[in-house]
Design a protein around this motif. Structure first.
Motif, PDB file in Angstrom:
ATOM      1  N   VAL A 156       0.828  -1.206   0.000  1.00 28.61           N
ATOM      2  CA  VAL A 156       0.000   0.000   0.000  1.00 28.61           C
ATOM      3  C   VAL A 156       0.862   1.255   0.000  1.00 28.61           C
ATOM      4  CG1 VAL A 156      -1.556   1.383   1.446  1.00 28.61           C
ATOM      5  CG2 VAL A 156      -2.039  -1.036   1.053  1.00 28.61           C
ATOM      6  N   VAL A 157       1.884   1.278   0.855  1.00 28.77           N
ATOM      7  CA  VAL A 157       2.759   2.453   0.945  1.00 28.77           C
ATOM      8  C   VAL A 157       3.459   2.706  -0.384  1.00 28.77           C
ATOM      9  CG1 VAL A 157       4.853   3.364   2.028  1.00 28.77           C
ATOM     10  CG2 VAL A 157       3.118   2.255   3.431  1.00 28.77           C
ATOM     11  N   ARG A 158       3.932   1.653  -1.014  1.00 28.53           N
ATOM     12  CA  ARG A 158       4.635   1.816  -2.296  1.00 28.53           C
ATOM     13  C   ARG A 158       3.689   2.267  -3.413  1.00 28.53           C
ATOM     14  NH1 ARG A 158       7.093  -2.125   0.625  1.00 28.53           N
ATOM     15  NH2 ARG A 158       9.379  -2.171   0.611  1.00 28.53           N
ATOM     16  N   VAL A 159       2.469   1.753  -3.394  1.00 26.40           N
ATOM     17  CA  VAL A 159       1.485   2.154  -4.400  1.00 26.40           C
ATOM     18  C   VAL A 159       1.123   3.632  -4.235  1.00 26.40           C
ATOM     19  CG1 VAL A 159      -0.924   1.856  -5.115  1.00 26.40           C
ATOM     20  CG2 VAL A 159       0.535  -0.147  -4.801  1.00 26.40           C
ATOM     21  N   LEU A 160       0.952   4.068  -2.999  1.00 28.80           N
ATOM     22  CA  LEU A 160       0.655   5.478  -2.759  1.00 28.80           C
ATOM     23  C   LEU A 160       1.806   6.372  -3.208  1.00 28.80           C
ATOM     24  CD1 LEU A 160      -1.065   5.322   0.749  1.00 28.80           C
ATOM     25  CD2 LEU A 160      -2.148   5.772  -1.452  1.00 28.80           C
ATOM     26  N   ALA A 161       3.026   5.915  -2.954  1.00 26.61           N
ATOM     27  CA  ALA A 161       4.194   6.683  -3.399  1.00 26.61           C
ATOM     28  C   ALA A 161       4.247   6.760  -4.917  1.00 26.61           C
ATOM     29  CB  ALA A 161       5.479   6.048  -2.857  1.00 26.61           C
ATOM     30  N   ALA A 162       3.877   5.658  -5.580  1.00 26.01           N
ATOM     31  CA  ALA A 162       3.864   5.638  -7.042  1.00 26.01           C
ATOM     32  C   ALA A 162       2.822   6.589  -7.612  1.00 26.01           C
ATOM     33  CB  ALA A 162       3.598   4.217  -7.546  1.00 26.01           C
ATOM     34  N   GLY A 163       1.845   6.986  -6.790  1.00 27.04           N
ATOM     35  CA  GLY A 163       0.819   7.912  -7.242  1.00 27.04           C
ATOM     36  C   GLY A 163       1.375   9.264  -7.647  1.00 27.04           C
ATOM     37  N   VAL A 164       2.441   9.697  -6.990  1.00 29.18           N
ATOM     38  CA  VAL A 164       3.076  10.971  -7.358  1.00 29.18           C
ATOM     39  C   VAL A 164       3.609  10.888  -8.785  1.00 29.18           C
ATOM     40  CG1 VAL A 164       4.931  12.601  -6.829  1.00 29.18           C
ATOM     41  CG2 VAL A 164       3.715  11.447  -4.969  1.00 29.18           C
ATOM     42  N   PHE A 165       4.324   9.818  -9.071  1.00 31.58           N
ATOM     43  CA  PHE A 165       4.903   9.614 -10.399  1.00 31.58           C
ATOM     44  C   PHE A 165       3.807   9.495 -11.461  1.00 31.58           C
ATOM     45  CE2 PHE A 165       6.630   6.791 -13.714  1.00 31.58           C
ATOM     46  CZ  PHE A 165       7.788   7.482 -14.049  1.00 31.58           C
ATOM     47  N   ALA A 166       2.785   8.697 -11.165  1.00 29.55           N
ATOM     48  CA  ALA A 166       1.693   8.514 -12.120  1.00 29.55           C
ATOM     49  C   ALA A 166       0.952   9.817 -12.368  1.00 29.55           C
ATOM     50  CB  ALA A 166       0.729   7.443 -11.600  1.00 29.55           C
ATOM     51  N   GLY A 167       0.724  10.578 -11.310  1.00 24.51           N
ATOM     52  CA  GLY A 167       0.027  11.849 -11.456  1.00 24.51           C
ATOM     53  C   GLY A 167       0.776  12.810 -12.362  1.00 24.51           C
ATOM     54  N   VAL A 168       2.088  12.868 -12.208  1.00 23.99           N
ATOM     55  CA  VAL A 168       2.905  13.750 -13.051  1.00 23.99           C
ATOM     56  C   VAL A 168       2.839  13.314 -14.511  1.00 23.99           C
ATOM     57  CG1 VAL A 168       5.276  14.474 -13.563  1.00 23.99           C
ATOM     58  CG2 VAL A 168       4.478  14.430 -11.200  1.00 23.99           C
ATOM     59  N   MET A 169       3.000  12.016 -14.769  1.00 20.25           N
ATOM     60  CA  MET A 169       3.023  11.521 -16.142  1.00 20.25           C
ATOM     61  C   MET A 169       1.686  11.719 -16.844  1.00 20.25           C
ATOM     62  SD  MET A 169       6.072  10.581 -16.726  1.00 20.25           S
ATOM     63  CE  MET A 169       5.732   9.914 -18.341  1.00 20.25           C
ATOM     64  N   MET A 170       0.588  11.546 -16.113  1.00 21.87           N
ATOM     65  CA  MET A 170      -0.733  11.621 -16.736  1.00 21.87           C
ATOM     66  C   MET A 170      -1.236  13.054 -16.851  1.00 21.87           C
ATOM     67  SD  MET A 170      -2.625   8.434 -14.808  1.00 21.87           S
ATOM     68  CE  MET A 170      -1.795   6.856 -14.573  1.00 21.87           C
ATOM     69  N   GLU A 171      -1.102  13.815 -15.771  1.00 20.88           N
ATOM     70  CA  GLU A 171      -1.717  15.141 -15.738  1.00 20.88           C
ATOM     71  C   GLU A 171      -0.923  16.196 -16.490  1.00 20.88           C
ATOM     72  OE1 GLU A 171      -4.734  15.453 -14.467  1.00 20.88           O
ATOM     73  OE2 GLU A 171      -4.641  13.315 -13.982  1.00 20.88           O
ATOM     74  N   SER A 172       0.383  16.030 -16.588  1.00 23.11           N
ATOM     75  CA  SER A 172       1.219  17.042 -17.245  1.00 23.11           C
ATOM     76  C   SER A 172       1.170  16.956 -18.767  1.00 23.11           C
ATOM     77  CB  SER A 172       2.675  16.890 -16.788  1.00 23.11           C
ATOM     78  OG  SER A 172       3.209  15.667 -17.259  1.00 23.11           O
ATOM     79  N   GLY A 173       0.685  15.833 -19.293  1.00 28.41           N
ATOM     80  CA  GLY A 173       0.717  15.606 -20.733  1.00 28.41           C
ATOM     81  C   GLY A 173       1.998  14.927 -21.187  1.00 28.41           C
ATOM     82  N   ALA A 174       2.863  14.547 -20.233  1.00 21.39           N
ATOM     83  CA  ALA A 174       4.134  13.906 -20.585  1.00 21.39           C
ATOM     84  C   ALA A 174       3.908  12.593 -21.324  1.00 21.39           C
ATOM     85  CB  ALA A 174       4.956  13.651 -19.319  1.00 21.39           C
ATOM     86  N   ALA A 175       2.960  11.786 -20.851  1.00 19.36           N
ATOM     87  CA  ALA A 175       2.682  10.506 -21.498  1.00 19.36           C
ATOM     88  C   ALA A 175       2.190  10.725 -22.927  1.00 19.36           C
ATOM     89  CB  ALA A 175       1.636   9.736 -20.689  1.00 19.36           C
ATOM     90  N   ASN A 176       1.332  11.718 -23.118  1.00 17.45           N
ATOM     91  CA  ASN A 176       0.813  12.025 -24.448  1.00 17.45           C
ATOM     92  C   ASN A 176       1.933  12.477 -25.373  1.00 17.45           C
ATOM     93  OD1 ASN A 176      -0.767  12.937 -26.655  1.00 17.45           O
ATOM     94  ND2 ASN A 176      -2.475  13.384 -25.277  1.00 17.45           N
ATOM     95  N   ALA A 177       2.840  13.301 -24.854  1.00 15.57           N
ATOM     96  CA  ALA A 177       3.960  13.793 -25.655  1.00 15.57           C
ATOM     97  C   ALA A 177       4.872  12.651 -26.097  1.00 15.57           C
ATOM     98  CB  ALA A 177       4.767  14.818 -24.846  1.00 15.57           C
ATOM     99  N   ILE A 178       5.101  11.695 -25.192  1.00 17.36           N
ATOM    100  CA  ILE A 178       5.943  10.546 -25.530  1.00 17.36           C
ATOM    101  C   ILE A 178       5.266   9.706 -26.617  1.00 17.36           C
ATOM    102  CG2 ILE A 178       6.905   8.381 -24.640  1.00 17.36           C
ATOM    103  CD1 ILE A 178       7.232   9.819 -21.929  1.00 17.36           C
ATOM    104  N   ALA A 179       3.961   9.474 -26.477  1.00 15.70           N
ATOM    105  CA  ALA A 179       3.235   8.678 -27.471  1.00 15.70           C
ATOM    106  C   ALA A 179       3.305   9.314 -28.848  1.00 15.70           C
ATOM    107  CB  ALA A 179       1.779   8.514 -27.036  1.00 15.70           C
ATOM    108  N   ARG A 180       3.029  10.591 -28.924  1.00 15.29           N
ATOM    109  CA  ARG A 180       3.068  11.277 -30.222  1.00 15.29           C
ATOM    110  C   ARG A 180       4.481  11.304 -30.797  1.00 15.29           C
ATOM    111  NH1 ARG A 180      -1.456  13.823 -31.823  1.00 15.29           N
ATOM    112  NH2 ARG A 180      -3.166  13.928 -30.317  1.00 15.29           N
TER     113      ARG A 180
END
Length: 432
Positions: free
Chosen positions: A62-86
């Protein structure tokens, strides 16, 4: 105390039936645990202890999953994942359209984005390319879903964290061990999608427009540059790989650098955020990341409870005895557990959590190495995790503007991708 194996089976079966009936998975798992414990011979106080002990066993995950939420939030909300895909699709061009789309989805998932979100990100690009190249939506979905499955097993996503922690190995060890099965999964996805490119309805601009109506409004102009978008995932991968590299090469400095993913993923996310000049969004991105992890954490707690019931019961010993007298290799228990649990819940993460928590000890009792067990459970969980009772089935159907009947046609091909990875994972640790 020990609960009877009959009670454990009844509890597990009840939890799965309730999930299929659309009751909240957490309540389904908790109710299954309580009923199974009582039927298996536990009193009310002992049942509470089973639930508490089981949920406590998953707190590390649980602790590790919550910590991973910071990383996931940045990748998804910033548009970084979309930029990499394109960037990936643009780099390979339309001549390698199917390969580039599958690879883009694989990489987006591999850098920590949930597979449904990864498909949502790449789907509009896929439909645009498909409408120009006259590629069927079935082929496009198989490419995206297959690539996503391949990326999912080498990603610091909750399912990988759960598999690694369930067998007490490092997250980076599992990510590296799953890399070869992932490559075979990518290859199978590209092969199947290529064979299907003219089967079924061809993607049209109407599909593109329908997708845009469901989009959240993020435009290419608002995306970060590709160079800044890859900072977070590249840094995370480098830091995660330091431990196994140090162990393999016997580099003393690296061997001492034993930093857990709990530190690495949030750190990489924050640095990536700064590289994209989004430092002011730290509160928004972390809030979004936490929100995305909430459902996973709750399911982890429920799965921990049902896992506590099964490990407290005589079921693991009964399974070991049954497999031994049947003459079947105990190695098969690992992938079978992953396949069945993920199929029942239509979720890779929940399937892995249930398989490791419920059958982890039984799998290891056959002498299966922890890393081998983790790989086989993890890849097995990708075989039938895309069934209609799960949200991924419907999210991906909407993303590709497909009817439920059209969406069902891709299920066997997605299963073939997951099965390919599972077979390769088994061969790696049984034959090779």
């Amino acid at each position: 105390m020990s609960v009877s194996w009959i009670g454990a089976l009844i509890g597990l079966a009840l939890a799965i039936i309730l999930i299929l009936k659309k009751l909240n998975p957490v309540y389904s798992l908790l109710l299954g645990t309580i009923v199974g414990a009582l039927v298996g011979g536990a009193n009310l106080t002992q049942t509470v202890n089973i639930v508490v002990t089981g949920t406590q066993s998953v707190m590390g995950t649980v602790v590790r999953v919550l910590a991973a939420g910071v990383f996931a939030g940045v990748m998804m909300e910033s548009g970084a994942a979309n930029a990499i895909a394109r960037g990936i699709v643009t780099k390979f061009g339309e001549s390698l359209a199917i390969f580039s789309l599958a690879l883009a989805t694989m990489i987006i998932t591999a850098v920590g984005v949930f597979i449904p979100v990864a498909v949502l990100i790449v789907a509009p690009i896929a439909l645009e390319v498909g409408s120009r190249m006259k590629i069927s939506k079935l082929a496009l979905l198989v490419a995206l879903s297959g690539g996503g499955k391949a990326g999912n097993i080498i990603s610091p996503n909750p399912n990988t964290i759960a598999a690694a922690h369930g067998f007490n190995i490092e997250l980076s060890q599992l990510m590296v061990a799953d890399f070869i099965p992932a490559l075979f999964g990518l290859g199978m996805a590209v092969l199947l999608a290529t064979l299907l490119r003219h089967k079924g309805a061809i993607a049209t601009m109407a599909d593109v427009e329908a997708n845009q109506l469901q989009n959240d409004g993020t435009t290419a102009a608002a995306l970060p540059s590709l160079k800044s978008a890859i900072v977070a995932p590249v840094l995370a991968i480098i830091l995660l790989l330091l431990n196994p590299v140090g162990s393999i090469l016997h580099i003393a400095l690296l061997e001492k650098f034993e930093v857990d993913a709990m530190y690495i993923l949030p750190l990489a996310g924050v640095i990536g955020m700064l590289a994209m000049h989004q430092g002011k969004q730290v509160l928004a991105y972390t809030k979004a990341g936490m929100a995305r992890m909430t459902d996973v954490v709750l399911i982890l707690i429920g799965a921990g409870a049902i896992g506590g019931l099964i490990t407290t019961s005589t079921l693991p010993a009964a399974i070991v005895h049954l497999i031994k007298i049947s003459g079947i290799s105990g190695t098969f228990l690992a992938p079978i557990a992953g396949i069945l649990m993920a199929a029942a819940t239509a979720s890779t993460s929940t399937g892995v959590i249930l398989a490791t928590g419920s059958f982890g000890k039984a799998i290891l009792a056959f002498g299966t190495a922890p890393l081998a067990a983790a790989v086989m459970v993890h890849t097995g969980a990708t075989v039938i995790d895309h069934l209609p009772q799960g949200n991924y089935f419907h999210v991906s159907a909407n993303a590709m503007n497909m009817t439920l009947k059209e969406r069902m046609r891709s299920v066997p091909y997605e299963t073939a991708v997951g099965l390919t990875m599972t077979i390769v994972g088994m061969l790696m640790f049984t034959v090779l």
